[in-house]
Design a protein around this motif. Sequence first.
Motif, PDB file in Angstrom:
ATOM      1  N   LYS A 101      -9.018 -18.683  25.758  1.00 16.09           N
ATOM      2  CA  LYS A 101      -8.068 -17.990  26.290  1.00 16.09           C
ATOM      3  C   LYS A 101      -7.042 -18.969  27.125  1.00 16.09           C
ATOM      4  CE  LYS A 101     -10.971 -15.003  28.570  1.00 16.09           C
ATOM      5  NZ  LYS A 101     -11.623 -14.010  29.311  1.00 16.09           N
ATOM      6  N   ILE A 102      -7.405 -20.231  27.012  1.00 15.80           N
ATOM      7  CA  ILE A 102      -6.358 -21.408  27.504  1.00 15.80           C
ATOM      8  C   ILE A 102      -5.280 -21.438  26.949  1.00 15.80           C
ATOM      9  CG2 ILE A 102      -6.285 -23.783  28.454  1.00 15.80           C
ATOM     10  CD1 ILE A 102      -9.247 -23.770  28.889  1.00 15.80           C
ATOM     11  N   GLU A 103      -4.087 -21.216  27.456  1.00 10.83           N
ATOM     12  CA  GLU A 103      -2.662 -21.029  26.705  1.00 10.83           C
ATOM     13  C   GLU A 103      -1.774 -22.238  27.306  1.00 10.83           C
ATOM     14  OE1 GLU A 103      -2.312 -19.249  24.291  1.00 10.83           O
ATOM     15  OE2 GLU A 103      -3.292 -17.283  24.619  1.00 10.83           O
ATOM     16  N   ASP A 104      -0.753 -22.324  26.538  1.00 10.22           N
ATOM     17  CA  ASP A 104       0.251 -23.502  26.814  1.00 10.22           C
ATOM     18  C   ASP A 104      -0.111 -24.775  27.059  1.00 10.22           C
ATOM     19  OD1 ASP A 104       2.071 -21.310  26.098  1.00 10.22           O
ATOM     20  OD2 ASP A 104       1.968 -20.394  27.811  1.00 10.22           O
ATOM     21  N   GLU A 105       0.591 -25.203  28.254  1.00  7.35           N
ATOM     22  CA  GLU A 105       0.215 -26.612  29.007  1.00  7.35           C
ATOM     23  C   GLU A 105      -1.052 -26.913  29.631  1.00  7.35           C
ATOM     24  OE1 GLU A 105       2.311 -24.591  30.279  1.00  7.35           O
ATOM     25  OE2 GLU A 105       3.161 -25.402  32.308  1.00  7.35           O
ATOM     26  N   PHE A 106      -1.698 -25.493  29.675  1.00  6.79           N
ATOM     27  CA  PHE A 106      -3.131 -25.286  30.638  1.00  6.79           C
ATOM     28  C   PHE A 106      -4.066 -26.353  29.993  1.00  6.79           C
ATOM     29  CE2 PHE A 106      -0.703 -22.487  32.708  1.00  6.79           C
ATOM     30  CZ  PHE A 106      -1.336 -22.210  34.178  1.00  6.79           C
ATOM     31  N   ASN A 107      -5.026 -27.044  30.828  1.00  2.05           N
ATOM     32  CA  ASN A 107      -6.151 -27.588  30.163  1.00  2.05           C
ATOM     33  C   ASN A 107      -7.246 -26.917  30.637  1.00  2.05           C
ATOM     34  OD1 ASN A 107      -5.474 -31.116  30.047  1.00  2.05           O
ATOM     35  ND2 ASN A 107      -4.349 -29.412  29.025  1.00  2.05           N
ATOM     36  N   GLY A 108      -8.621 -27.149  30.043  1.00  2.00           N
ATOM     37  CA  GLY A 108      -9.676 -26.604  30.491  1.00  2.00           C
ATOM     38  C   GLY A 108     -11.025 -27.730  30.167  1.00  2.00           C
ATOM     39  N   ILE A 109     -11.747 -27.737  31.147  1.00  2.00           N
ATOM     40  CA  ILE A 109     -12.891 -28.979  30.867  1.00  2.00           C
ATOM     41  C   ILE A 109     -14.143 -28.103  31.349  1.00  2.00           C
ATOM     42  CG2 ILE A 109     -13.859 -31.072  31.654  1.00  2.00           C
ATOM     43  CD1 ILE A 109     -10.745 -31.659  32.603  1.00  2.00           C
TER      44      ILE A 109
END
Length: 412
Positions: free
Chosen positions: A272-280
């Motif tokens: 679900k992480i979109e565009d310039e978003f990051n997720g760790i």
Amino acid sequence: MISIAILGHGVVGSGVVEIINNNINKLNEKIGEEIKIAKILVRDVKKHLNKVNSNLLTDNIEDIFSENVDIVVEVMGGIDPAYDYIKKFLNLKKHIVTANKDLIAKHGDELLDMAKENGVRLHFEASVGGGIPILRPLSECLSGNNFNSINAILNGTTNFILSRMDKDNMDYEEALKYAQELGFAEANPESDVMGYDSARKLSILSTIAYNEKVNWEKIHIQGITDIDKNDIEFAKKIGCRIKLLGISKKENGNIYASVRPVMVNKDSSIGKIEDEFNGIVLDGDAVGNVMFYGKGAGKLPTASAVFGDIVDIIQNNRQKLACFNKKEALIQKNYQNKCKWMVRVKTENKHEIMKELADFEKFYLDINKEFKNEVIALIEVENEEILNEKINKLKKIPNVYDVKSIMVLGDN
Ligand SMILES: NC(=O)C1=CN([C@@H]2O[C@H](COP(=O)(O)OP(=O)(O)OC[C@H]3O[C@@H](n4cnc5c(N)ncnc54)[C@H](OP(=O)(O)O)[C@@H]3O)[C@@H](O)[C@H]2O)C=CC1
Ligand SMILES: N[C@@H](CC=O)C(=O)O
């Protein structure tokens, strides 16, 4: 009075100036310190004359070496001359804040040692995950954990490109241009799209998490330049989205580390992480899974992390600094776990390919107009070595032009 020099006045540097100017009074009230920007280094002063604080600009680093500053913020990027400048500032006993992952991934161990020897601090929160607070939580709040794995989207530019290709049907070049205009991409965007930027960030995170040096150059790296609309369409058909994923896992004393496009379930936390978003997503033995999410690139998000480091230095001036372990980790390039892979074969010999792929326990074939002259299979294998053997076999079949594979992790 805390005096700050800023090396670089581009996307991040101008954001840092903006946040400092917006917070000068608040900082004074909150921590009883006044801060001022003493000098700003650029290559070409003329380019920046219409910006605020243009009276502080210089194109001569000697002006900054000779200035009596407390903290130097390096937001120029690249290895040269940033590496030499930072070493000189550390020897002059200046605290350093940098957003430069290229530099930290390559020389972080040496620079951290130098900072320690000189009794100063070197902080680099913005070097991983842009505005997401991740390095300090990882090394401080989560220090009671042994980490099993890291699964992460670590590059805003590529996530932006893949999101636009998926959602707006934008083509790759157009999406990259857009990401550059928005200030997400590196000066040389090859770093982003070839996966090097993600690999450098994964190496910094993994070095801290596993307390062993994870050399970024030993990581399996595959970028997104090969991803086309058909891959994106196929991912959609199986309920997935393609993400450039950094994965590291500690297993049996080895560390598996890779950066590659992966098909993940579109409804999963990573999907679900979109565009310039990051997720760790970190998996620690005490905490379990913990996820960090936010803007991984851009002017103010990145400057927010840089500013946090400045305040940390001002508030905790005497705190000891953790160094990187120099013991090199044994890095495994092939994925050792059972998982599915999309295998896409360009051929005029579909019949033979389908026979070959039919050997698999589970497979899924989709042949229609969009995938003319192609066979696409979803196969499950015990590990990546077995996949590679299968691919080599497919490549030897007459009239096979290309075989491409993408990992399918589904839920993440
Ligand atoms: N952009 C982002 O979203 C993020 C960037 N970063 C990192 O932050 C750093 C800066 O990135 P960004 O702001 O985007 O880069 P920019 O290219 O926008 O800005 C770089 C700035 O540094 C100056 N500069 C470069 N080389 C020299 C040199 N040799 N001497 C003097 N000045 C120099 C440039 O001067 P001039 O303008 O005169 O050419 C420019 O002002 C990089 O390490 C990047 O990887 C980290 C997280 C996110
Ligand atoms: N180019 C990088 C900038 C932040 O690190 C990215 O797109 O993530």
